[in-house]
Design a protein around this motif. Sequence first.
Motif, PDB file in Angstrom:
ATOM      1  N   ALA A  14       0.844  -1.193   0.000  1.00  0.00           N
ATOM      2  CA  ALA A  14       0.000   0.000   0.000  1.00  0.00           C
ATOM      3  C   ALA A  14       0.879   1.242   0.000  1.00  0.00           C
ATOM      4  O   ALA A  14       2.019   1.216   0.482  1.00  0.00           O
ATOM      5  CB  ALA A  14      -0.940   0.012   1.207  1.00  0.00           C
ATOM      6  N   ARG A  15       0.303   2.324  -0.541  1.00  0.00           N
ATOM      7  CA  ARG A  15       1.051   3.582  -0.587  1.00  0.00           C
ATOM      8  C   ARG A  15       0.088   4.758  -0.576  1.00  0.00           C
ATOM      9  O   ARG A  15      -0.932   4.746  -1.269  1.00  0.00           O
ATOM     10  CB  ARG A  15       1.918   3.639  -1.844  1.00  0.00           C
ATOM     11  N   VAL A  16       0.406   5.752   0.211  1.00  0.00           N
ATOM     12  CA  VAL A  16      -0.344   7.002   0.257  1.00  0.00           C
ATOM     13  C   VAL A  16       0.303   7.978  -0.717  1.00  0.00           C
ATOM     14  O   VAL A  16       1.529   8.098  -0.772  1.00  0.00           O
ATOM     15  CB  VAL A  16      -0.339   7.598   1.681  1.00  0.00           C
ATOM     16  N   LEU A  17      -0.522   8.660  -1.490  1.00  0.00           N
ATOM     17  CA  LEU A  17      -0.051   9.672  -2.428  1.00  0.00           C
ATOM     18  C   LEU A  17      -0.813  10.959  -2.149  1.00  0.00           C
ATOM     19  O   LEU A  17      -2.039  10.993  -2.226  1.00  0.00           O
ATOM     20  CB  LEU A  17      -0.267   9.238  -3.885  1.00  0.00           C
ATOM     21  N   ASP A  18      -0.091  12.022  -1.805  1.00  0.00           N
ATOM     22  CA  ASP A  18      -0.765  13.271  -1.436  1.00  0.00           C
ATOM     23  C   ASP A  18      -1.063  14.076  -2.697  1.00  0.00           C
ATOM     24  O   ASP A  18      -0.321  14.966  -3.086  1.00  0.00           O
ATOM     25  CB  ASP A  18       0.091  14.086  -0.469  1.00  0.00           C
ATOM     26  N   MET A  19      -2.188  13.740  -3.311  1.00  0.00           N
ATOM     27  CA  MET A  19      -2.604  14.385  -4.557  1.00  0.00           C
ATOM     28  C   MET A  19      -3.176  15.784  -4.310  1.00  0.00           C
ATOM     29  O   MET A  19      -3.201  16.614  -5.219  1.00  0.00           O
ATOM     30  CB  MET A  19      -3.670  13.510  -5.232  1.00  0.00           C
ATOM     31  N   PHE A  20      -3.606  16.066  -3.060  1.00  0.00           N
ATOM     32  CA  PHE A  20      -4.365  17.294  -2.793  1.00  0.00           C
ATOM     33  C   PHE A  20      -3.885  17.991  -1.514  1.00  0.00           C
ATOM     34  O   PHE A  20      -4.617  18.033  -0.521  1.00  0.00           O
ATOM     35  CB  PHE A  20      -5.854  16.978  -2.657  1.00  0.00           C
ATOM     36  N   PRO A  21      -2.655  18.518  -1.473  1.00  0.00           N
ATOM     37  CA  PRO A  21      -2.197  19.241  -0.284  1.00  0.00           C
ATOM     38  C   PRO A  21      -3.137  20.386   0.088  1.00  0.00           C
ATOM     39  O   PRO A  21      -3.846  20.930  -0.765  1.00  0.00           O
ATOM     40  CB  PRO A  21      -0.826  19.780  -0.710  1.00  0.00           C
ATOM     41  N   GLN A  22      -3.153  20.689   1.369  1.00  0.00           N
ATOM     42  CA  GLN A  22      -3.971  21.749   1.980  1.00  0.00           C
ATOM     43  C   GLN A  22      -5.439  21.357   2.115  1.00  0.00           C
ATOM     44  O   GLN A  22      -6.237  22.148   2.620  1.00  0.00           O
ATOM     45  CB  GLN A  22      -3.871  23.084   1.201  1.00  0.00           C
ATOM     46  N   THR A  23      -5.800  20.170   1.677  1.00  0.00           N
ATOM     47  CA  THR A  23      -7.176  19.677   1.816  1.00  0.00           C
ATOM     48  C   THR A  23      -7.160  18.316   2.503  1.00  0.00           C
ATOM     49  O   THR A  23      -6.117  17.675   2.610  1.00  0.00           O
ATOM     50  CB  THR A  23      -7.873  19.530   0.452  1.00  0.00           C
ATOM     51  N   GLY A  24      -8.344  17.864   2.908  1.00  0.00           N
ATOM     52  CA  GLY A  24      -8.446  16.562   3.548  1.00  0.00           C
ATOM     53  C   GLY A  24      -8.489  15.407   2.578  1.00  0.00           C
ATOM     54  O   GLY A  24      -8.519  14.246   3.000  1.00  0.00           O
ATOM     55  N   HIS A  25      -8.491  15.681   1.285  1.00  0.00           N
ATOM     56  CA  HIS A  25      -8.555  14.615   0.285  1.00  0.00           C
ATOM     57  C   HIS A  25      -7.198  13.920   0.162  1.00  0.00           C
ATOM     58  O   HIS A  25      -6.144  14.546   0.307  1.00  0.00           O
ATOM     59  CB  HIS A  25      -8.976  15.167  -1.067  1.00  0.00           C
ATOM     60  N   VAL A  26      -7.238  12.622  -0.136  1.00  0.00           N
ATOM     61  CA  VAL A  26      -5.997  11.856  -0.240  1.00  0.00           C
ATOM     62  C   VAL A  26      -6.214  10.687  -1.193  1.00  0.00           C
ATOM     63  O   VAL A  26      -7.331  10.186  -1.342  1.00  0.00           O
ATOM     64  CB  VAL A  26      -5.559  11.341   1.155  1.00  0.00           C
ATOM     65  N   GLU A  27      -5.149  10.257  -1.838  1.00  0.00           N
ATOM     66  CA  GLU A  27      -5.174   9.075  -2.702  1.00  0.00           C
ATOM     67  C   GLU A  27      -4.383   7.970  -2.013  1.00  0.00           C
ATOM     68  O   GLU A  27      -3.306   8.217  -1.463  1.00  0.00           O
ATOM     69  CB  GLU A  27      -4.546   9.403  -4.064  1.00  0.00           C
ATOM     70  N   VAL A  28      -4.921   6.773  -2.042  1.00  0.00           N
ATOM     71  CA  VAL A  28      -4.196   5.608  -1.522  1.00  0.00           C
ATOM     72  C   VAL A  28      -4.353   4.482  -2.533  1.00  0.00           C
ATOM     73  O   VAL A  28      -5.434   4.285  -3.090  1.00  0.00           O
ATOM     74  CB  VAL A  28      -4.706   5.180  -0.124  1.00  0.00           C
ATOM     75  N   VAL A  29      -3.266   3.781  -2.797  1.00  0.00           N
ATOM     76  CA  VAL A  29      -3.308   2.669  -3.742  1.00  0.00           C
ATOM     77  C   VAL A  29      -2.810   1.423  -3.042  1.00  0.00           C
ATOM     78  O   VAL A  29      -1.861   1.471  -2.247  1.00  0.00           O
ATOM     79  CB  VAL A  29      -2.462   2.986  -5.004  1.00  0.00           C
ATOM     80  N   ALA A  30      -3.478   0.287  -3.299  1.00  0.00           N
ATOM     81  CA  ALA A  30      -3.156  -0.963  -2.610  1.00  0.00           C
ATOM     82  C   ALA A  30      -3.135  -2.111  -3.602  1.00  0.00           C
ATOM     83  O   ALA A  30      -3.943  -2.169  -4.535  1.00  0.00           O
ATOM     84  CB  ALA A  30      -4.157  -1.251  -1.509  1.00  0.00           C
ATOM     85  N   LEU A  31      -2.190  -3.016  -3.406  1.00  0.00           N
ATOM     86  CA  LEU A  31      -2.144  -4.267  -4.147  1.00  0.00           C
ATOM     87  C   LEU A  31      -2.786  -5.340  -3.275  1.00  0.00           C
ATOM     88  O   LEU A  31      -2.325  -5.598  -2.156  1.00  0.00           O
ATOM     89  CB  LEU A  31      -0.706  -4.641  -4.473  1.00  0.00           C
ATOM     90  N   LEU A  32      -3.857  -5.951  -3.780  1.00  0.00           N
ATOM     91  CA  LEU A  32      -4.571  -6.992  -3.061  1.00  0.00           C
ATOM     92  C   LEU A  32      -4.225  -8.350  -3.671  1.00  0.00           C
ATOM     93  O   LEU A  32      -4.136  -8.486  -4.887  1.00  0.00           O
ATOM     94  CB  LEU A  32      -6.082  -6.767  -3.128  1.00  0.00           C
ATOM     95  N   GLU A  33      -4.076  -9.329  -2.802  1.00  0.00           N
ATOM     96  CA  GLU A  33      -3.733 -10.684  -3.238  1.00  0.00           C
ATOM     97  C   GLU A  33      -4.733 -11.666  -2.638  1.00  0.00           C
ATOM     98  O   GLU A  33      -5.077 -11.576  -1.448  1.00  0.00           O
ATOM     99  CB  GLU A  33      -2.322 -11.025  -2.795  1.00  0.00           C
ATOM    100  N   ARG A  34      -5.188 -12.613  -3.450  1.00  0.00           N
ATOM    101  CA  ARG A  34      -6.155 -13.593  -2.952  1.00  0.00           C
ATOM    102  C   ARG A  34      -5.467 -14.561  -2.001  1.00  0.00           C
ATOM    103  O   ARG A  34      -4.406 -15.089  -2.275  1.00  0.00           O
ATOM    104  CB  ARG A  34      -6.804 -14.355  -4.111  1.00  0.00           C
ATOM    105  N   ALA A  35      -6.107 -14.753  -0.846  1.00  0.00           N
ATOM    106  CA  ALA A  35      -5.570 -15.667   0.145  1.00  0.00           C
ATOM    107  C   ALA A  35      -5.563 -17.090  -0.379  1.00  0.00           C
ATOM    108  O   ALA A  35      -6.490 -17.505  -1.086  1.00  0.00           O
ATOM    109  CB  ALA A  35      -6.382 -15.577   1.432  1.00  0.00           C
TER     110      ALA A  35
END
Length: 375
Positions: free
Chosen positions: A353-374
Amino acid sequence: MQCSYSDAGACRSCTLIELPYPRQLAGKEERCRAALGEHPGLRWLPTVRSAEAGYRNKAKMVVGGTARRPTLGILDAAGRGVDLRRCAVCSPGVRAALPAVARFITRAGLEPYDVPRRRGELKNVLVTESPDGELMLRFVVRSRAPLAAMRRELAHLRRELPNAVVVTANLLPEHKAVVEGEEEVVLTERTSLRMRLGAVDLHLRPQSFFQTNSPVAEALYAQVAGWVQEVAPAQVWDLYCGVGGFALHCAAPGRRVTGVEVSAEAVESARASARAAGLQGLEFLAADATRFALEAPAAPDLVVVNPPRRGIGAPLREWLERSGVRHVVYSSCNPDSLAADLAAMPSLRPVRARVLDMFPQTGHVEVVALLERAA
């Protein structure tokens, strides 16, 4: 970041502006970690930071005032225009273009739309800047009445702004709280804006969604492409693909990639980008992402989803849970809807997982995650 508009109480859009940037990032990281929850083996990569100011490649300016003295910014509670031409989060190129845009409005006699009285013509101006400094200008008007005057003054505008390579009139006749209408009249020879991001050039047409922070968007595409390369799937679906950013970056010899997006304009942008890059094995469809998945005869090896703020919704997450898809890459602009979707897909566990601050000065945020089937 200091902002005279915020200090004066004229604009409160940047809700976190009074917090130092490190504290903004810490709060966003905490929110995203809470959304994904605790999972054995989940590894968080370093947060992608942004410039604190001048990061927005797109400005959505409501037009107020009069044709002789237009305001470009927002409307106050009474429907009066508040001018925000020096907005600090807009890119320098966008800010530099706005005075010329205002002069064009005056010369063309484009009377701003008066919301309380429902009179006037020009509602919004949308300005997008590419990483190379080229501009797309879109004037949202009520009717075709001002088109002759806009065409008459276009040459003067482009002498002032030679980097304005795409100029359009968007028609929004209805009185409703939306930014743009469905019909677009292109006034220039060029119909798309070249967005150079990493190894791929995206060709952005009007009405096509694109991330508002170009450097962070480039990092997002690179991260997803890296995960896909690591997993090495033979077939990939990019659902809610927009202008095809993920699909185009994930293309590889021998790999089949299908992008699905409800916006026909965005799909045309994606197809144009694939042709220009000479990429093979790519297909883009103008269709509903959920319906496409539910009606497909077989599932791919990997699915990329980049949904709107509401998330992917119950039908698609239920399909993903039972589909047998080995990996999902989920890019989210809303950690709350991401959390709801993950809770409904217990077989797909986050491993990166990784957080990407696409929108500084605001509460909005982008997060991207790699999901794997158990297993």
